[in-house]
Design an enzyme around this catalytic site. Structure first.
Site, PDB file in Angstrom:
ATOM      1  N   ASP B 384     -67.711  62.899 -50.917  1.00  0.00           N
ATOM      2  CA  ASP B 384     -67.439  62.524 -49.529  1.00  0.00           C
ATOM      3  C   ASP B 384     -68.392  63.242 -48.618  1.00  0.00           C
ATOM      4  O   ASP B 384     -68.180  64.439 -48.345  1.00  0.00           O
ATOM      5  CB  ASP B 384     -65.981  62.873 -49.201  1.00  0.00           C
ATOM      6  N   GLU B 422     -68.383  62.294 -38.655  1.00  0.00           N
ATOM      7  CA  GLU B 422     -67.237  61.456 -39.038  1.00  0.00           C
ATOM      8  C   GLU B 422     -66.043  62.301 -39.365  1.00  0.00           C
ATOM      9  O   GLU B 422     -64.902  61.961 -39.047  1.00  0.00           O
ATOM     10  CB  GLU B 422     -67.625  60.588 -40.244  1.00  0.00           C
ATOM     11  N   ASP B 451     -68.284  54.542 -47.731  1.00  0.00           N
ATOM     12  CA  ASP B 451     -68.158  55.982 -47.465  1.00  0.00           C
ATOM     13  C   ASP B 451     -68.170  56.658 -48.833  1.00  0.00           C
ATOM     14  O   ASP B 451     -69.233  56.757 -49.445  1.00  0.00           O
ATOM     15  CB  ASP B 451     -66.870  56.208 -46.666  1.00  0.00           C
TER      16      ASP B 451
END
Lengths: 745, 745
Positions: B384, B422, B451
């Site tokens: 991530d 983000e 993502d």
């Protein structure tokens, strides 16, 4: 012959034939295969000769005939007279020979307000003993059969609540907050009083809304002869002897400060639509309100006691205006008499129609050029709105005929709207924009509004947003004024209203759009470039607030044809100009929207903001510089797109998609100024540049109003936060506009 | 020869030549003049062989290389590591041989929250005498060099206020309102307590927001091994020995319930932008909050006294969970010990960049196919977000190479976004949509979000709105799963997640979009058809809430390459599928958005509403019939436009403008579901179908939430008004959608 001769001959012939075949096939050029006709259609530009023919055919007598038909009967919204016109217009637009491609009625369930026919509203003077010393006239004097028509609605204030308040009379000038405050400052206790006020200065409903907090319990409104009749106030001087309002004439109207159906804000008023409670409605009178004629107003005002009203408050009723409270003693009325306002209005949800007429575009059917006017009037409505409807019907007759003859089809679609219930608050047009919000937002190129087409026959005038200025100018240069072969509508207009543009020098002055007619939802709610067109006054000849018969029983065909526009030639000039604009918008290859004209507006707004606010802003560490930068960016982008248009017009192989891309940028520019969150308290005002404002400074309205509130507060206050917020809103809108015009990627 | 023979011969030759010329010119057909090439370009459809080549070239090893580069250093938003990646991506996209047409960094001034490096946050146990009996670990255990990098940010709850609240500890399960209520029902007074809660069940910030009204003064959050580790909780069972979270691992995160920069809602966070006061921020913890590892949580929870927690509250810490308040006596801590949460976070406005890369469309440059992922991580962020960024960089490498070789240019423009910040609340993407609101609203065709590209290597999964279902299906049918020559991504997906569609029968199940990544502003705020793509778990093998190293210092290249996707073949499958979708959207003549798939969603919503609400609605005289009618109208319009598309595809002479018109309808359908006034209290949620909701009923969210509130109120209540209003909003949205798809005029 010898074989070899024959052989040689055949061989030679074959050789010659071959040479011939080869030369014929390869050396003699054939004309190039013609471009497929569908491709040619895609890049066809407007046909100027068609434009000339259409304008020629637009006929003053035909307009007069339309007007006669439209004004046979009173046609207040949702009445029989209105429904008859729905059918009349449907019939014309569905006509096989001169009709449009399609026409239909679209119905909304509109919340309206009416007087009670069996219990007429009035204003009385009541003596302390309870006897009635005076009653206002229930109807206007019937000079012609028109006024005596039983369908003439009694004068009333639509949306005024019913009630019978009684109290001492005061004269409160125009019913502005400052007017009531002035009375208070004079030591007059307004609690429990009835205020009589004249039209003008404040909106209709504002007069009661402003008065109620001061304790006023009822309001009487009248039209002062000074404001509408150039002071003329006798029967001899007024209609039917002139265009001036007779003593018993009463201006009706919607006492409603917003627009759209009051119970269904933001949603189309269908039968099933959610409705707010009546108690939640804002912008209508909280206290009973009733309009009267100036003859009745004279009877009341000229009997008032108390201090004499200021000079600016005096009118032309032929007496000195005192402010009250109460009547003179001795005077015409029993001492101590009160005034009672008796209102029996009721509210009702009624079905109201828009009549929609469509011409399908040949190349870009998904682009809509819109043209509209309302259909409903208060009484016969010869000027308001039928003068505009007559013009629209003449345009549709001429275009429909060409269409049905197969001689023409516009590049883009044309949509005509005959709106319902405008007089109650732009209801039909607003509900239409609510119902088709997404579609119109994506597809509508521009909206042309012609409501009252002729206020008077002196000069053309136009209001609009900057992108439509150039097409209005172009069209008005191609139309001559009535009874002239040389003077253009443009030149005449420039004589009456003009300004000096930094870009163009002296030009006619294009007005700004308020919210006075059906263009309001198109520009303010949807961000569609809009305009309102009309013929109007020579202000050197009259100071009338508006044409004197406005909203009265005297606004009839007789009045229009004798006093406003004999021969209907001004109507014709408007019809030609509007028709020319309509065709330019629908048929031009490149949309005739000059986006760089927004640059002048933005410069003007910036200069005013700088002059008025910069010192104050700087004190609170807020800078206008990013706004100036954004405007510069906008102007660069606008100049660049204009350059691209020039190149594109010179390019033989212009791709239909390149044209579309540029046109989309031009069309959508106006939308980029929308921000639905900018003014959360103002119904429907989303256009950051043209929202209504209280401040008189000619600049960004949100900034102007926020600054006016903040200027006396400390920099850390919420009021200054609001100033900064509205500056951000303005910057974002201008940046967004620049971005729309810049190279797409 | 005699003259006549010569003459005759010449004559004959001339005749033959003439015949030859005539035949050659007229009788032998020349091939038709070729269509101008610019015209052919306008109606060229996608090149399937190019698609195959591009997919072939997308390479797993190259993805691994990108990932390695991206994860060299921690790159939390606005840190040096983040800026280095800005330059890395700019460099790749500006590369002369494999770059895009243009790339640039766009900066925003974002409001962020950080822990204080010199005064680390912690949780302590404090005895009544004030001595510290326990202190939570300040960092995660360093198993590899990555964890020991000095730039690893300490675990913290971003946007938690600083403070040092101290009180008796309670265990409050997941920190839902119902959890606190359950404790209260057990007779536990929560006033002045510190609550320890596990991740899951409620949003991060909600745990503190829910607790504060009950009197809770501080919150500790941890990840229970039951929820993330399939119960595994020892060092031997966890990373670096498996993919499971080690005992000291702590999930960081933004404790922020909304998205976008918190100080500049609705406006791009430029330096000059108006900012609200910090005190006006909603959706962040009102009380100090700190996350800890489960090793520390065990120390605290396993010492709690009080009633045993319910079975559903029990986790895998290896003890019975009691709820407190306070610790056992005797126990590990001095009797009467409190727990203190020590938070020293500070807030700061920092410059954060989006890196934007553009490929200009050849035919419709003003239509944007968008593809994005965020760049910032909490620590090294191998999964991530770098797994997604590595996929994006591989797609841009392959496409950029073709572009620079002059072999390809898409029909429409492609815009890549590497979003900043983000993790703090979708800040980069939200500010981008705010800045380019108008432009994107008019021009964006679709948004593809990748993502975390690989949560696990079992199956592809996708979330999106109905119009993108078909293109995802199509693409996933053309890609094989890792290590197989026969099984398509589509078939494998259908094995894992499927449903039976009334239209298509058994198909993979497309999930709905929440607000968990950068697609949120695109779908909810702008109404752009969006999707989120990834490879994910075999749910029969793990119940982990998310991959265990999520937001910890263990989310590294080593972790990704050893445990998540060895060989990066699942990354490759996602890249191929996403690349295929991207090219179909950018290159197809007719946009591959199947609007009729919205019909199924609307039917499902309607059936659920009917089943759950119809009785109640009928009692209050509200009918669902107009909603059903609107849905029928929508389905008819969708079927009709699909029919038009079939006809258009068979039409040789299809006009580029007809294609554009249909494409505009397809593109703008999603926009027609927007209503910025529908949910005035929910930041950014304007999409009437997909706004967040509290109700579990799978139907129109506004209606569902309003009904849930109204069901126990009388029909005349404001709550029922709200139900009717949301029904109107739903009807208007569906009518508007139908209108967008119907014949344009």
């Amino acid at each position: 012959m010898r074989w070899y001769i024959i052989f040689g001959g055949v061989l030679a012939a074959a050789g010659v034939l071959t040479i011939g075949l080869l030369l014929g096939h390869f050396a003699i050029p054939k004309p190039p295969a013609p471009e497929p006709s569908w491709l040619k259609d895609l890049s066809r530009d407007i046909d100027e000769s068609l434009l000339q023919e259409v304008m020629e055919e637009i006929n003053n007598q035909a307009i007069g005939e339309h007007l006669k038909q439209l004004t046979m009967k009173p046609h207040m919204a949702t009445t029989k007279g209105d429904e008859d016109l729905v059918n009349l217009i449907l019939g014309l637009w569905q006509n096989k020979e001169t009709g449009l491609d399609e026409a239909k009625a679209e119905w909304y369930h509109a919340f309206l307000s009416f007087p009670n026919a069996s219990q007429p509203n009035n204003v009385t003077v009541v003596s302390p003993s309870g006897s009635i010393a005076f009653t206002s006239q229930l109807t206007e004097k019937g000079d012609t059969a028109d006024q005596r028509d039983p369908d003439v609605v009694q004068p009333y204030a639509a949306y005024s609540p019913p009630g019978n308040p009684k109290g001492q009379l005061v004269y409160a000038n125009q019913g502005k907050t400052s007017d009531y405050q002035d009375l208070l400052n004079k030591g007059i206790n307004l609690t429990g009083t009835i205020a009589i006020v004249r039209y003008g200065g404040a909106g209709r409903s504002a007069k009661a809304i402003n008065g109620a907090p001061f304790g006023v319990i009822g309001v009487i409104v009248y039209t002062d002869p000074k404001d509408i009749n150039d002071g003329k106030a006798t029967e001899q001087e007024t209609y039917p002897n002139s265009w001036y309002l007779p003593p018993s004439g009463v201006e009706r109207g919607s006492y409603n400060g917003y627009f759209g159906d009051l119970l269904t804000p933001y949603y189309p008023a269908k039968e099933h639509t959610y409705r707010i409670n009546e108690s939640e409605i804002q912008g209508i009178p909280p206290i009973p309100t009733q309009p009267v004629g100036y003859e009745d107003a004279r009877t009341l005002i000229c009997q008032l006691k108390g201090p004499k009203a200021d000079e600016t408050w005096q009118g032309s009723l032929g007496c000195d205006y005192s402010v009250g409270p109460g009547f003179r003693d001795p005077g015409a009325f029993p001492p101590g008499s009160d005034v009672q306002v008796n209102v029996y209005n009721y509210r009702d949800i009624r079905k109201s129609a828009n009549v929609m007429g469509m011409i399908r575009g040949s190349v870009e059917p998904d682009r809509y050029v819109m043209y509209g006017n309302h259909r409903d009037s208060w009484v016969h409505g010869a000027i308001d709105p039928s003068s505009g409807t007559a013009v629209m019907l003449e345009i549709t007759r001429v275009l429909g005929k060409r269409l049905k003859e197969g001689k023409w089809r516009p590049r883009r679609s044309i949509v005509f709207g005959s709106w319902g219930a405008e007089e109650f608050g732009l209801i039909g047009s607003t509900e239409y924009t609510e119902e088709y919000f997404s579609k119109l937002r994506e597809r509508a190129v521009a909206y042309i509004n012609v409501d009252i087409s002729v206020f008077a026959n002196a000069t053309f005038r136009a209001q609009g947003t900057p992108p439509v200025q150039s097409v209005i100018f172009k069209a008005s240069q191609q139309v001559k004024i009535p009874n002239s072969n040389s003077v253009s509508v443009y030149d005449n207009w420039k004589n009456f209203f003009n300004r000096t543009s930094p870009t163009y020098g002296p030009i006619p002055s294009l007005g700004s759009l308020g919210a006075g007619s059906d263009y309001a939802p198109f520009i303010h709610y949807l961000g569609i470039s809009s305009m309102d067109l009309a013929y109007t006054y020579d202000r050197s000849k009259t100071t009338a607030r508006i044409y004197p018969a406005y909203h009265t029983a005297y606004d009839t065909f007789d009045y229009a044809s004798r006093f406003i526009d004999p021969g209907f030639t001004s109507h014709q000039a408007v019809a030609r100009t509007a028709g020319n604009i309509l065709l330019r918008l629908s048929d031009s290859l490149i949309l005739p929207l000059n986006v760089s004209d927004y640059g002048e507006t933005l410069d003007t707004f910036y200069k005013a903001a700088f002059a008025e606010y910069n010192t104050g802003l700087t004190t609170c560490s807020i800078t206008l510089t990013p706004l100036g930068d954004a405007i510069d960016r906008f102007k660069t982008a606008a100049a660049s797109i204009n350059q691209q248009i020039v190149s594109l017009q010179q390019d033989d192989q212009r791709s239909p998609l390149k044209v579309r891309m540029i046109n989309d940028q031009l069309m959508l520019l106006e939308r980029s100024f929308l921000n639905p969150l900018a003014f959360p308290d103002k119904f429907y005002y989303s256009h950051v540049l043209w929202a209504s404002k209280n401040s008189g400074v000619n600049t960004f309205p949100g900034l102007a109003d926020a600054y006016a509130k903040a200027s006396i507060s400390p920099c850390t206050s919420a009021e200054w936060k609001e100033v900064h917020k509205h500056l951000t809103i303005a910057i974002q809108a201008v940046e967004s506009a620049a971005s729309t015009l810049e190279a797409v990627i």
